[in-house]
Design a protein around this motif. Structure first.
Motif, short mmCIF file in Angstrom:
data_model
loop_
_atom_site.label_atom_id
_atom_site.label_comp_id
_atom_site.label_asym_id
_atom_site.label_seq_id
_atom_site.Cartn_x
_atom_site.Cartn_y
_atom_site.Cartn_z
N THR A 26 0.85 -1.19 0.00
CA THR A 26 0.00 0.00 0.00
C THR A 26 0.88 1.24 0.00
OG1 THR A 26 -0.02 -0.19 2.39
CG2 THR A 26 -1.95 -1.02 1.23
N LEU A 28 1.75 5.09 1.00
CA LEU A 28 1.54 5.82 2.25
C LEU A 28 1.11 7.26 2.02
CD1 LEU A 28 4.47 4.45 4.36
CD2 LEU A 28 2.04 3.97 4.62
N LEU A 30 2.69 9.73 0.74
CA LEU A 30 3.72 10.75 1.01
C LEU A 30 4.01 11.58 -0.23
CD1 LEU A 30 6.21 8.80 3.29
CD2 LEU A 30 4.68 10.68 3.93
N PRO A 33 5.99 9.85 -6.46
CA PRO A 33 7.41 9.94 -6.76
C PRO A 33 7.63 10.73 -8.05
CG PRO A 33 6.59 7.72 -7.17
CD PRO A 33 5.46 8.50 -6.59
N ILE A 35 9.51 11.31 -11.40
CA ILE A 35 10.26 10.49 -12.34
C ILE A 35 10.96 11.41 -13.33
CG2 ILE A 35 10.14 8.68 -14.08
CD1 ILE A 35 9.55 7.90 -11.12
N THR A 42 14.53 6.20 -10.89
CA THR A 42 14.43 7.19 -9.83
C THR A 42 15.53 8.24 -10.05
OG1 THR A 42 13.72 5.45 -8.34
CG2 THR A 42 14.43 7.52 -7.33
N TYR A 477 7.36 -4.21 7.22
CA TYR A 477 8.01 -3.42 6.17
C TYR A 477 7.53 -1.97 6.24
CZ TYR A 477 9.29 -2.06 1.35
OH TYR A 477 9.79 -1.42 0.25
N ASN A 481 9.71 1.39 7.60
CA ASN A 481 9.96 2.45 6.63
C ASN A 481 9.49 3.81 7.16
OD1 ASN A 481 11.39 2.20 4.10
ND2 ASN A 481 10.05 0.44 3.71
N LEU A 494 14.39 -2.69 3.17
CA LEU A 494 13.29 -1.72 3.24
C LEU A 494 12.99 -1.11 1.87
CD1 LEU A 494 14.04 -0.03 6.68
CD2 LEU A 494 12.24 -1.67 6.10
N SER A 495 13.42 -1.79 0.83
CA SER A 495 13.15 -1.32 -0.52
C SER A 495 12.41 -2.40 -1.29
CB SER A 495 14.46 -1.00 -1.25
OG SER A 495 15.06 -2.20 -1.71
N LEU A 506 18.81 3.21 -2.53
CA LEU A 506 17.53 3.94 -2.61
C LEU A 506 16.88 4.06 -1.24
CD1 LEU A 506 16.11 2.53 -5.97
CD2 LEU A 506 16.81 4.90 -5.50
N SER A 507 17.03 3.03 -0.42
CA SER A 507 16.48 3.11 0.93
C SER A 507 17.21 4.18 1.74
CB SER A 507 16.60 1.75 1.61
OG SER A 507 16.15 1.82 2.95
N HIS A 510 15.84 7.41 0.78
CA HIS A 510 14.51 7.58 1.38
C HIS A 510 14.64 8.09 2.81
CE1 HIS A 510 10.85 6.00 3.47
NE2 HIS A 510 10.26 6.50 2.39
#
Lengths: 521, 521
Positions: A26, A28, A30, A33, A35, A42, A477, A481, A494-495, A506-507, A510
Motif C-alpha cells: 500500500t 503511504l 507521502l 514519486p 520520475i 528514480t 516493512y 519504513n 526496506l526497498s 535507494l532506501s 529515502h
C-alpha cells in the motif's frame, strides 16, 4: 497457482532477491514519486548544499545503505559520524582475497589462499544495468566496471543425481525448448485451435514467425537447430559440422530444468550485467575514501535511545572495550535486523516486534581456485551452470579470461537449503561442492584447490542475507519504513529491490529525504 | 520455404557469415576428421618440429589466414616468407584509432579523429566462445580478452520509419513474444489440440512449463511480465514499480522485428562473446611480433606462376616500384578472390574461373565518437539496437563503461544494401546514420561527432567482405579447397565458418596440413 509453480517462483524470488510483496504494497500517501527519466529510473537524490548545517546525524553501519547515507548527508552539510563494528566497510559487500580471514560464529576460521589478483565476491557479485543509483555512484567515483557474464550458452544444467542424467548444455536446452514450443504451437494453429483468437492472416503470420522463432523446417517441424550446437563443429574445406540431436520434449518438461531455461530473462539477471574490475568492494572502498574522517571502524553499537529531541547511541570500542555515549539529532540505522535485534533500544513495542519478528534469510557461497578447465575444455567464459544439487550452481569468473588459474564459485544456495547445507563441517560442504563440479566437468573435481565458504547467517554483524518478504510481513516493512522517534531505518530490506545494493542505496535516499524534510520543517 | 522466410534467413546468413552451403557439401574422402575434444572442437594443428626443414613456402597476404600459415609453418621448420601489400598486417581485421587513414578506392580519404584510447573495429569485432582455434592463439600469445556484450535487453528495435512506430525496448519485445507464444500454446493445449501429440500428464506439465516459461498467470494467461521492464522502476519504501504494458501480439507478428528477437540465439552470436582489450588488431599484431623477420609489408603480388617443382611469385615494392621474382617450393594464397583475380597467373581455366566467378559480398560500417548518452540515459551497456533502416543497427561499445565518451557503431549493413548505401557521398551516409540514431535516442543525433565509414568493397587489397556461398557455388568452393600445382588457397571463404577469423585460421591449418602431407610423401 499450483505448488510446483509457487515453489519455483519462491526459488527464483530467493535467488533474485525479488520482493514478492511489491505488487501488494500500500502506498503511504507521502506524495507521488518524481520520475526524471524516460526510462523510469528514480532521479538522483538532490539535497540543497548546506541544508544540513548544524544538524548531527549518526549513521550506524557502513554497508551500502550506511555509506550512501553518510556520503549524501555530508554533501548537504550535515555533521555525520559513521559507526561500523567490523574492521572494514561494505557489510555484505565483501570481497575475499588472498589472506582474508573468514571467522564465522560457529567457531571456524578460514584464511583465503588465492593467487594474487584473484578474488571472490562473497556477497553481491553483479550490477544490473537498470540499477542506476548504485551505478551512478560508480560513475561519480570512477569505479571501473566491466561486463559481468551472467549467461553462457556453453554452460550446463546438471540433472538430479537420482535421475542419473548427464549434464545438458544450456544452448541445447534453451533452443530445443523453443523449437518444441514453436512446433507445437504451429501444429495447433494448423488444426484450427486458434481460429477464435486470430484471423487467418494472423495465423499464417504466426506460423511464419514460429519458423523463425523456433528454427522450424519449411513444414513447421522442429528437427533440431544449429542454435543448439554441434557434436562435431564445422571446420575448413569439406569438414561439415554434425549437429546435436534435439532433446526430446519430455526432457524439457522436467521442472528441475526450468530455472536454467529462463533465469537470464528475469529482469534482474538480463544482460547487460556489470561488475567492478578487481572486486565488488571497490564500491564501498570508493565511499570510504571520501568518508575516512567520519568513519569509526571496530566500533560496536550497544544501545540506541530516543530522547525528546535527539538520540543517544552507546558504542563500544572493540580494541579497548571502552564504552562511550554519542549524541546526535538523528540516527540512521542500517543494520540487518538480526543484528539490530541484539541492540538495546527504547523503541516502541511495535517497532521492537517488527525488528525481532521478521525472518531473515541466509545464503552460502563456496569459492575454489583452479586451473581454468572450464575455458580450455568446455569453452565456458563466465556464466552459470545450474545444478540440481545442494550447491545450486557453478559460477564461472567473468574476467581474467585465459589466465592460468581463476576462482570459480562452487555453491550459492539460499534459505533452508543453505542452513541445512552449512550445518555440516566445512570439509563435508567442500566435498559436496567438489563432487558436483566433477559431475559437470568429469575428472576436474580433483583440480579444485583452497576452498573457502561464507555462510551469511554465521557472519558476525550480518547474521543473514536478506529478508524474503511475503504478504504477512507487510506491516513490518511499512512500520520500519517510518521513523521511530529520531531514528530512521535504511537497508535493502526496506526497498522494493530487496537483496540488491540498488535497494540499499535507494532506501538510504529515502531515509535521508525524510530527515531533510524534518530539518526543513 | 516462403519468400519471407528465405529473405529472412539470407539476411541472417549474411549478418552472421553463416555458410549456407555447409549442409550440402560433399566430402572429399580425405579421411575422417579427428576429434580431440568432447565438445566437438577441431584439435589444434600438430606439425612435427623440423618436419619442414629445407622447404620454402611463400605465404601471400598477412590477414589471419596468412599469419596463421606463416606462424605454423615456421614452427615446423619451414623457410617462410610472408608477403603483404599494405603497410600493416591483419587484412580485414582492421582497428581504426585516432589518426588512422582510410583511403577508399572511390578517391575519398578519411582520417579518424578519436580521443586517445578509443577504437573502432572496422572488420571483425567479436569472438564466439566456441571459436577455439583463434581463441587458442589469443591464449598462446597472451592477447588479453574481455567480454564482448552482444546483447543488451535495454537496447531497442526501431521499426521502419514508414510504419511510424516508436522504438521498442528489446526486453519488452523478447519477453512479451514469449509470453504470447506461451499463452497461445497453453490455450491450444486446453482445447485438446495436442491430445494426439501428448499424454494428459505431459499436457498438464506443458501448461505448468508455459506458466514459468512465459510468466503466465495461474490461469495461464499472459498479462505482462516484470521481465519486460517497468515504466516506473520500483524504489525504496512504498515506491512500487509500474510495469510496462504488454505489447499486443500483432506488434510481434511484424517480420521486421524477428531478427531482433532471435539474433542472440544464433550459435555465432550466443553468449559468451569475447573481444581483445584495446582492439581486435591485437591478434594480428601478436602474430606479427613473432613474424617480423619474415614479413614483407608494402609488397604487392603481381604474378603467380606454377613451375614443374615449385612456384614463382612476382612482387613489387610499393615504395620503389621495383619488381622481383621470388621462388619457393609452395605458396599459400590468402587473398580475397577479387584481389586474387587481378593477379596474373598460369592457373588452369577451372581455377581461374572459380577465382573470378564467385560473387564477393560487401559490408559497410560507420563509427561515431560521442558522449555515452546510451549509458546515462538509456542504461545500455554494450549490445545492439536493431534498426529497420538502411544502417541496420546501432552497436554500443562493450568496454570503457562510464567514461565520458565512446565510439558507437552507427551502421553495419551488408550486400546490395551496403553497395547502394555507399554509392552516396560520405556526408549523406553520415546524415542517414545520425538520423537513425536520433530516432532511437531522440535529441542525441546532434551529439555524434567525427564519423568514419569503411565500405569493404572499396578498401584496396580487400575489395569485399566475404563470400556468401549458395548452392550453385559449391563447385568453386570445392575446387579452391584443392591445390593448383604448388599453390594452395586459404581464407575464411574456404571454410564452413565463412566471414569469421576462426574459419580463416582453420582454412590455414587445412592448407598447411596438405602441404605437410606432400612434403612427407
Amino acid at each position: 497457482m499450483t505448488v510446483t509453480r509457487r515453489t519455483f517462483l519462491m526459488q527464483l524470488a530467493a535467488t533474485s532477491g525479488y520482493t514478492a510483496a511489491a505488487a501488494a504494497m500500500t502506498t503511504l500517501g507521502l506524495g507521488a514519486p518524481t520520475i526524471a527519466s524516460a526510462t523510469g529510473q528514480t532521479p538522483p537524490l538532490q539535497l540543497a548544499p548546506g541544508s544540513g548545517k548544524g544538524v548531527k546525524v549518526l549513521v550506524l553501519g557502513a554497508g551500502i545503505a550506511g555509506l550512501v547515507s553518510a556520503y549524501e548527508l555530508r554533501k548537504a552539510g550535515y555533521q555525520v559520524q559513521l559507526i561500523e563494528a567490523r574492521d572494514r566497510v561494505g557489510g555484505r559487500n565483501w570481497t575475499i582475497r588472498n589472506g582474508t580471514r573468514i571467522e564465522l560464529n560457529d567457531g571456524t576460521t578460514q584464511v583465503a589462499d588465492f593467487e594474487p589478483g584473484h578474488y571472490f565476491n562473497a556477497g553481491p557479485a553483479r550490477l544490473p544495468s537498470h540499477h542506476q543509483t548504485i551505478l551512478g555512484y560508480c560513475r561519480e567515483f570512477g569505479v571501473e566496471l566491466e561486463a559481468e557474464v551472467n549467461t553462457s550458452r556453453s554452460a550446463y544444467f546438471l540433472p538430479d543425481a537420482a535421475k542419473g542424467g548427464q549434464p545438458i548444455q544450456l544452448r541445447r536446452a534453451v533452443n530445443d525448448a523453443r523449437g518444441h514450443v514453436s512446433e507445437l504451437l504451429a501444429r495447433a494453429a494448423s488444426k484450427g485451435a486458434l481460429d477464435q483468437e486470430l484471423s487467418a492472416d494472423d495465423r499464417a503470420r504466426l506460423v511464419e514467425f514460429l519458423k523463425v522463432y523456433g528454427d522450424l523446417t519449411a513444414n513447421a517441424e522442429y528437427k533440431g537447430s544449429e542454435r543448439s550446437g554441434y557434436k562435431v563443429y564445422p571446420g575448413a574445406a569439406e569438414k561439415v559440422g554434425e549437429r546435436n540431436e534435439p532433446l526430446p520434449l519430455e526432457a524439457l518438461l522436467d521442472p528441475d530444468l526450468w530455472t536454467a531455461l529462463i533465469f537470464d530473462e528475469l529482469l534482474i539477471f538480463q544482460p547487460t550485467m556489470l561488475q567492478p574490475v578487481g572486486g565488488m568492494d571497490r564500491i564501498p572502498h570508493a565511499f570510504h575514501e571520501r568518508l575516512k574522517d567520519v568513519a569509526r571502524l571496530n566500533t560496536e553499537v550497544k544501545a540506541i535511545r530516543n530522547k525528546d529531541k535527539g538520540v543517544d547511541v552507546v558504542v563500544r570500542d572493540r580494541a579497548s572495550g571502552k564504552q562511550q555515549t554519542l549524541s546526535a539529532d538523528y540516527a540512521i540505522v542500517t543494520f540487518p535486523l538480526p543484528v539490530l535485534a541484539q541492540v538495546e533500544t527504547n523503541f516502541a513495542p511495535d517497532v521492537q516486534q517488527a525488528i525481532s519478528g521478521v525472518h531473515y534469510d541466509t545464503a552460502s557461497k563456496i569459492a575454489w581456485q583452479s586451473r581454468r578447465f572450464w575455458e580450455t575444455e568446455a569453452q565456458i567464459y563466465g556464466g552459470i551452470s545450474v545444478v540440481k544439487a545442494e550447491t545450486a550452481l557453478i559460477w564461472y569468473p567473468s574476467g581474467g579470461f585465459h589466465k592460468k588459474t581463476g576462482v570459480v564459485v562452487g555453491c550459492y544456495n539460499i534459505g533452508q537449503a543453505a542452513r541445512d547445507f552449512t550445518v555440516q563441517p566445512l570439509s563435508a560442504q567442500f566435498a559436496v561442492s567438489r563432487g558436483v563440479i566433477d559431475r559437470v566437468h568429469p575428472g576436474r573435481g580433483a583440480e579444485l584447490k583452497n576452498p573457502v565458504s561464507v555462510a551469511w547467517h554465521k557472519v558476525p554483524y550480518s547474521l543473514g542475507s536478506w529478508v524474503h518478504w511475503v504478504t504477512p510481513a507487510e506491516k513490518e516493512y511499512t512500520r520500519l519504513n517510518q521513523p521511530e522517534g529520531r531514528v530512521h531505518f535504511a537497508g535493502e530490506y526496506l526497498s522494493q529491490i530487496g537483496a540488491w545494493q540498488e535497494g540499499a542505496a535507494l532506501s538510504a535516499h529515502h531515509a535521508i529525504a525524510a530527515i531533510a524534510r524534518r530539518v526543513a520543517a
